[in-house]
Scaffold this motif. Structure first.
Motif: not given
Length: 219
Positions: A95, A99, A110, A146, A149-150
């Motif tokens: 994931t 992302m 996101t 994004t 988050w990745g």
């Protein structure tokens, strides 16, 4: 039930369900491999719910369910309970890569999740995101989010895999749940450290000047 509440309920089931089922199965006498394998299928309820309600599943639900079933199949073939317990880490890692790859796509990953929470709550006049997405600075903000988050997901994945292969088997599911809470709280801090100065939450920030100018011209 509203869409937002339904998503929160499914998230709670996905998080707490597998852990509770794992320990119940262990108390019932199941071995670690069987308990881990059976409990790992609980998040597939997202896919079933999507099929029942809309006759077609959401792309994210299909992706996560296929990954989960694939890891369960491999675990059946090699009989390794630690692989099943490490599944959360492998899925989280995939994931995270997904992302990062989406950060340069037309719509970063996101966006659909954040839009569900923030649309109608930010910006001058609280416009729909189709309007705000026209702003280059607004798009850049969510691309950066994004990427953050990745990176966070990849780090989280590494910790999960290490725990699954090094800690006593029956401690891993409980620690995995605690890590979810810590990870989400930490990412909330990271996101707000970036988003607050960016002006996303301030309708008078420079970010939204083009929208305010458009409103003045139209008014």
């Amino acid at each position: 039930m509203t869409r937002r509440r339904r998503h929160r309920l499914l998230l709670l089931v996905d998080l707490a369900g597998p852990i509770a089922l794992y320990y119940l199965l262990r108390l019932a006498g199941q071995d670690v491999h069987a308990a881990a394998l059976i409990s790992s299928l609980v998040p597939g309820l997202d896919l079933v719910t999507a099929l029942v309600r809309r006759r077609r599943p959401e792309a994210v639900a299909v992706f996560m369910t296929v990954m989960m079933l694939g890891s369960a199949l491999v675990s059946l073939l090699n009989g390794d309970p630690r692989f099943v317990l490490a599944k959360e880490g492998w899925l989280t890692g995939v994931t995270g890569l997904w992302m990062l790859a989406s950060a340069w796509s037309r719509q970063p990953l996101t966006v659909p999740f954040t839009r569900l929470l923030l649309e109608g709550r930010i910006g001058p006049g609280r416009p729909r995101w189709e309007v705000m997405w026209e702003l280059p600075r607004f798009r850049r903000i969510w691309r950066v989010c994004t990427v953050l988050w990745g990176i966070g997901l990849l780090a989280d994945a590494a910790v999960r895999v290490v725990m699954a292969y090094t800690l006593p088997l029956d401690t891993v599911p409980g620690l995995t749940a605690a890590q979810y809470v810590v990870f989400v709280l930490l990412m909330q801090v990271v996101m707000n450290v970036y988003l607050v100065p960016s002006g996303v939450y301030n309708q008078w920030s420079r970010l939204y000047e083009p929208l305010r100018a458009r409103q003045r011209a139209g008014g």
